[in-house]
Design an enzyme around this catalytic site. Structure first.
Site, PDB file in Angstrom:
ATOM      1  N   ARG A 143       0.947  -1.168  -0.073  1.00 35.89           N
ATOM      2  CA  ARG A 143       0.126  -0.081  -0.141  1.00 35.89           C
ATOM      3  C   ARG A 143       0.727   1.127   0.064  1.00 35.89           C
ATOM      4  NH1 ARG A 143      -3.993   0.117   5.219  1.00 35.89           N
ATOM      5  NH2 ARG A 143      -4.572  -2.066   5.144  1.00 35.89           N
TER       6      ARG A 143
ATOM      7  N   ARG B 231      -8.668   4.254   8.722  1.00 34.31           N
ATOM      8  CA  ARG B 231      -9.073   4.067   9.969  1.00 34.31           C
ATOM      9  C   ARG B 231      -8.034   3.434  10.797  1.00 34.31           C
ATOM     10  NH1 ARG B 231     -11.349  -1.043   7.814  1.00 34.31           N
ATOM     11  NH2 ARG B 231     -13.071  -0.203   7.209  1.00 34.31           N
ATOM     12  N   ASP B 232      -7.309   2.862  10.289  1.00 38.29           N
ATOM     13  CA  ASP B 232      -5.969   2.222  10.943  1.00 38.29           C
ATOM     14  C   ASP B 232      -5.182   3.197  11.656  1.00 38.29           C
ATOM     15  OD1 ASP B 232      -7.118  -0.301  10.092  1.00 38.29           O
ATOM     16  OD2 ASP B 232      -5.429  -0.851   8.760  1.00 38.29           O
TER      17      ASP B 232
ATOM     18  N   TRP C  41     -15.788  -0.919   9.961  1.00 41.01           N
ATOM     19  CA  TRP C  41     -14.696  -1.392  10.373  1.00 41.01           C
ATOM     20  C   TRP C  41     -14.322  -2.850   9.862  1.00 41.01           C
ATOM     21  CZ3 TRP C  41     -14.047  -5.934  13.450  1.00 41.01           C
ATOM     22  CH2 TRP C  41     -12.825  -5.918  13.806  1.00 41.01           C
TER      23      TRP C  41
ATOM     24  N   ASP D 147     -13.942  -5.222   7.441  1.00 41.18           N
ATOM     25  CA  ASP D 147     -13.623  -5.141   6.208  1.00 41.18           C
ATOM     26  C   ASP D 147     -14.129  -6.190   5.242  1.00 41.18           C
ATOM     27  OD1 ASP D 147     -11.660  -3.375   5.932  1.00 41.18           O
ATOM     28  OD2 ASP D 147      -9.940  -4.802   6.355  1.00 41.18           O
TER      29      ASP D 147
ATOM     30  N   GLU E  66     -12.087 -12.491  10.444  1.00 37.09           N
ATOM     31  CA  GLU E  66     -13.432 -12.070  10.834  1.00 37.09           C
ATOM     32  C   GLU E  66     -14.626 -13.250  10.617  1.00 37.09           C
ATOM     33  OE1 GLU E  66     -11.306 -10.797   8.748  1.00 37.09           O
ATOM     34  OE2 GLU E  66     -11.336  -8.543   8.679  1.00 37.09           O
TER      35      GLU E  66
ATOM     36  N   GLN F  67      -3.184 -10.029  14.921  1.00 39.40           N
ATOM     37  CA  GLN F  67      -4.075  -9.365  14.425  1.00 39.40           C
ATOM     38  C   GLN F  67      -5.196 -10.398  15.154  1.00 39.40           C
ATOM     39  OE1 GLN F  67      -5.858 -10.349  10.771  1.00 39.40           O
ATOM     40  NE2 GLN F  67      -5.458  -8.474  10.056  1.00 39.40           N
TER      41      GLN F  67
ATOM     42  N   GLY G 121      -4.311  -2.866  14.680  1.00 33.76           N
ATOM     43  CA  GLY G 121      -5.120  -1.766  15.370  1.00 33.76           C
ATOM     44  C   GLY G 121      -5.250  -2.520  16.725  1.00 33.76           C
TER      45      GLY G 121
HETATM   46  C1  GLC Z   1      -7.653  -5.223   9.413  1.00 32.64           C
HETATM   47  C2  GLC Z   1      -7.697  -4.259   8.835  1.00 32.64           C
HETATM   48  C3  GLC Z   1      -8.434  -3.165   9.402  1.00 32.64           C
HETATM   49  C4  GLC Z   1      -9.915  -3.604   9.717  1.00 32.64           C
HETATM   50  C5  GLC Z   1      -9.793  -5.038  10.391  1.00 32.64           C
HETATM   51  C6  GLC Z   1     -11.318  -5.823  10.421  1.00 32.64           C
HETATM   52  O1  GLC Z   1      -7.072  -5.322  10.572  1.00 32.64           O
HETATM   53  O2  GLC Z   1      -6.302  -3.526   8.768  1.00 32.64           O
HETATM   54  O3  GLC Z   1      -8.671  -2.051   8.766  1.00 32.64           O
HETATM   55  O4  GLC Z   1     -10.929  -2.849  10.296  1.00 32.64           O
HETATM   56  O5  GLC Z   1      -9.080  -5.862   9.515  1.00 32.64           O
HETATM   57  O6  GLC Z   1     -11.547  -6.183   9.139  1.00 32.64           O
END
Ligand code: GLC
Length: 797
Positions: A350, A356-357, A487, A489, A633, A686, A706
């Site tokens: 990138r 947001r990050d 938030w 993705d 996720e 993460q 994050g």
């Molecule tokens: C990753 C992305 C972040 C997003 C998160 C949840 O950590 O960097 O921007 O909010 O995934 O999907």
């Protein structure tokens, strides 16, 4: 199994078993020159960008190779080893290794056959090159003849991807030379005299403090046919054959040989950087003084330690202390500086800062370095488009007032971002609030800052516009549209689909605006924001609450996501934690939803992002389905979200629960189960695989996440209860009832606070009495106006 421990006084993590379950990394350097190094000296370096400025090759997802290798050889019997356990990998019953990862430096010590070696790796403060200081000592009783080889595998050119996949081109634009004290690599060298000098890169790998005996600039010659980093033929032979690269793969390899009497030590320094020949010569002569690194390391330590010292806690829990005082704080700075640009999993393709990050990352350092935070806040505000939306990616080359935006094909092409995300600009509210409350710098609200595309405005009006953007992008039922994603993705709710998380963020944004408007005595804005907040609250109540929980969203086809009777993903963590954080849910409902979270989502390693994982019943835009169950996720433990659940529990005063979540996912608390967790016990990752995975508890994607800032906020504002506002500081800890007392030293608006919290009766929160410099305060609140240069504060819970 345990591989290391925290040395709290030195702010180091010490790895005394080098065969860690994954490369355990540290970060060196600054935005000008970055370096990642593992406990076995694997890793890479780059100028500015891991993708576009790459100096050292590194093979992702392999055996942590190559790296910054230093080989030692006994010239009498021909036995050889490396100064880090790998790449040679001598048997661990004969070879001892201790790696100390510190703040901006890594030191690897080894003992093998009566030779002690020390390799200290760092990038000096504000420098754009790296230093490997080597010390070799004879700890035995007889004289020894030793050879030492420094080796680095250079990329053919700075673009990481070109170097990896386009060798039909990149191998033929570079070559190496030997210049008495260093190997010089040139790239596009003919352009020096002809076409375009700016295309010429030169790098050097040099030796100071010792004489070069033999050298090599060609990887194949260094390694030898069918040999590897673990057994290079030239190290086996005890000399480098002088081959220089012309149309194959470059490297820098330098050999020095010396004798060591018993107890004698030799010191010398390898240097690496992207420099011209004259600069290389100049640097090497500077480092002929081999005592220079000591001073430079002191400087690095005082730079880092003075920042970290702005909050120092001493609680009964050492894991918590080590994270808050050093490692979580350090990681917050690392994510602040590098965003998601370079790690052993990301290489930074990138070309900018994710909105947001980055705005979240700022939150993690506000209490430690508000000045640094301020600069980035203004920068990110200038990434807001005139209509209030935020650029999903603010380019490194950002030129406020002149940027193209997601509406423009050119922006989409250069960033890969097709449209706005629903949440980006809304992260400004908690971040700006935290900054203003921590510093009292309310003048910032009136500071005029440009928009990304055109025009400029006060920061206060930028915030108003951010709200305007959400209000102009409503979906069905009058709730904020989920746009490209919120938030999460992985949520595509459709053009008119709506996000409950964003609705709660917006509700919180109104609240922050009301606070600012009150302060500014701007009653019109205060009234308007209050009206909107109430109006919005009603919609949230009607549309986002079903049975006993907040749902996650509503798709454009009016399908509600996250209902109790859904077969999958029927409860989501973020809308529950954010219903509390935003202040939307009252106390009774807050307790009920957080109890439900604990029952439905909590596991040994933290709370899941949602449950059950998607397998067969995902809605159309649920991209999480792509992941294995209990992964990322899709029902994994997404570690950033732990910070919010910790904060939510703490806001309710439930310290036992807050710290339960904290410890379940705390890297330091998992030090003894490193084989399960895999990742560094001193850095957040993460996510952690959860109950559906055969590898429950395994974590992934280290360092750049994050999680660092969000858990920091959950801990400092939540558990420790340090809750500043414009006028002062509320002290409202939410701790486990087993903590009978703890102390904190905090810098606050240039003053020093020495805080002692007593909890003899085992409460989880609450304030019986608060004294400031011996005088009773009102409630749990310390007005900034009564603070002296240094203050003794005692809170009895
Ligand atoms: C990753 C992305 C972040 C997003 C998160 C949840 O950590 O960097 O921007 O909010 O995934 O999907």
């Amino acid at each position: 199994m345990k591989y290391g421990y925290f040395d709290s006084d030195k702010r180091e993590y010490v790895i005394d078993k080098p065969d860690t379950p994954a490369p355990w990394a540290n970060y060196l350097g600054s935005p000008a020159y970055g370096a990642i190094i593992s406990n076995n000296a694997g890793g890479y370096s780059f100028v500015k960008s891991g993708a576009a400025g790459r100096l050292i090759r590194y093979r992702f997802n392999e055996q942590d190779r190559p790296g910054r290798y230093v080989y030692l050889r006994d010239d009498e019997d021909g036995d050889y080893w490396s100064a880090s356990w790998q790449p040679v990998g001598k048997p661990l019953n004969q070879y001892k290794s201790i790696c100390r990862h510190g703040t901006g430096y890594t030191q690897i010590e080894a003992d093998y056959k009566d030779i002690h070696s020390q390799a200290l790796y760092y990038v000096p403060q504000d420098a754009d090159y790296e230093v490997w200081k080597i010390k070799v000592t004879n700890t035995g009783g007889k004289a020894r003849k030793i050879s030492c080889f420094g080796f680095v595998e250079l990329t053919c050119e700075s673009f990481y991807e070109q170097d990896q996949v386009n060798l039909q081109y990149t191998q033929f634009i570079t070559r190496t030379y030997f210049k008495e004290k260093f190997i010089l690599q040139t790239i596009n060298e003919n352009c020096l005299n002809a076409v375009n000098e700016s295309r010429v890169d030169t790098r050097f790998f040099g030796l100071a403090g010792a004489k070069v005996a033999t050298y090599c600039g060609d990887r194949a010659a260094f390694l030898g046919k069918y040999h590897d980093y673990g057994n290079p033929v030239s190290v086996e032979n005890g000399k480098l054959d002088g081959t220089l690269n012309y149309n194959l793969n470059p490297c820098g390899a330098l050999h020095t040989a010396f004798e060591l009497a018993p107890n004698e030590t030799k010191e010398f320094i390898f240097l690496l950087g992207q420099k011209r020949e004259a600069q290389a010569n100049e640097l090497i002569s500077r480092y002929e003084d081999t005592s220079l690194p000591e001073k430079e390391i002191d400087k690095l330590k005082s730079y880092w330690h003075s920042r970290l010292a702005n909050l120092k806690v001493n609680t009964p829990d050492d894991n918590f202390n080590n994270m808050i005082n050093t490692w979580n704080a350090y990681q917050c700075f690392i994510t602040f500086v590098w965003s998601r640009a370079a790690s052993l999993t990301y290489c930074g393709q990138r070309n900018g800062y994710g909105y947001r990050d980055t705005v979240q990352d700022i939150q993690g350092i506000i209490h430690l370095d508000p000045e640094m935070a301020l600069e980035k806040i203004k920068f990110m505000i200038s990434g807001q488009v005139n209509h209030g939306g935020a650029l999903p990616l603010v380019k490194y080359s950002h030129n406020p007032g002149h940027e193209d935006k997601p509406e423009d094909e050119s922006y989409r092409k250069s960033t890969g971002h097709p449209s706005y995300r629903a949440d980006d600009a809304l992260w400004l509210f908690p971040t700006v609030w935290k900054y203003v409350a921590e510093t009292g710098n309310t003048a910032l609200l009136d500071e005029v800052i440009p928009y990304a595309d055109k025009g400029k405005d006060t920061l206060f009006n930028h915030l108003k516009k951010a709200i305007g953007f959400s209000l102009n992008n409503l979906g069905i039922h009058g709730l904020p549209a989920g746009l490209h994603a919120d938030w999460n993705d992985c949520l595509r709710l459709g053009a008119k689909g709506v996000s409950v998380f964003v609705a709660l963020q917006l509700y919180y944004a109104f609240e922050i605006m009301i606070r600012f408007a009150k302060f500014k005595k701007d009653s019109a804005t205060e009234k308007e924001m209050t009206k909107q907040k109430n109006r919005f609250g009603k919609i949230i109540e009607e549309r986002c609450w079903k049975d006993d929980r907040f749902v996650r969203g509503i798709t454009e086809h009016d399908v509600t996501v996250g209902k109790k009777d859904d077969p999958e993903a029927n409860i989501w963590l973020n809308p529950q934690s954010w219903a509390v954080i935003s202040g939307f849910a009252d106390e009774e409902r807050s307790k009920a939803i957080l109890d439900l979270v604990h029952k439905e989502l909590n596991t040994k390693y933290g709370a899941r992002i949602m449950s059950p994982s998607y397998r067969k019943h995902a809605f159309d835009g649920a991209l999480a389905l792509l992941f294995n169950p209990s992964t990322k996720e899709n029902g994994g433990i997404f570690l950033q979200t732990q910070g919010w659940i910790i904060l939510a529990e703490a806001l309710l005063g439930r310290g036992n629960r807050a710290v339960e979540y904290y410890l379940e996912s705390c890297p330091a608390a998992q030090n003894e189960i490193a084989d399960k967790r895999l990742m560094e016990p001193y850095a957040y990752s993460q996510f952690t695989e959860s109950v559906d995975s055969p590898f429950e508890g395994r974590s992934h994607v280290h360092w750049l996440t994050g999680t660092a800032s969000t858990v920091m906020v959950g801990s400092v504002e939540g558990i420790l209860g340090l809750r500043p506002d414009i006028e002062g500081l509320r002290l409202s800890p939410a701790i486990p009832s087993s903590w009978k007392s703890f102390t904190m030293e905090k810098s606050f608006r240039g003053k020093k606070l020495n805080i002692k919290v007593n909890n003899p009766d085992g409460h989880e929160s609450g304030c019986k009495k608060l004294t400031v410099n011996g005088t009773a305060a009102e409630g749990d609140y310390i007005p900034a106006s009564i603070l002296k240069a240094e203050n003794e504060i005692v809170l009895d819970m």
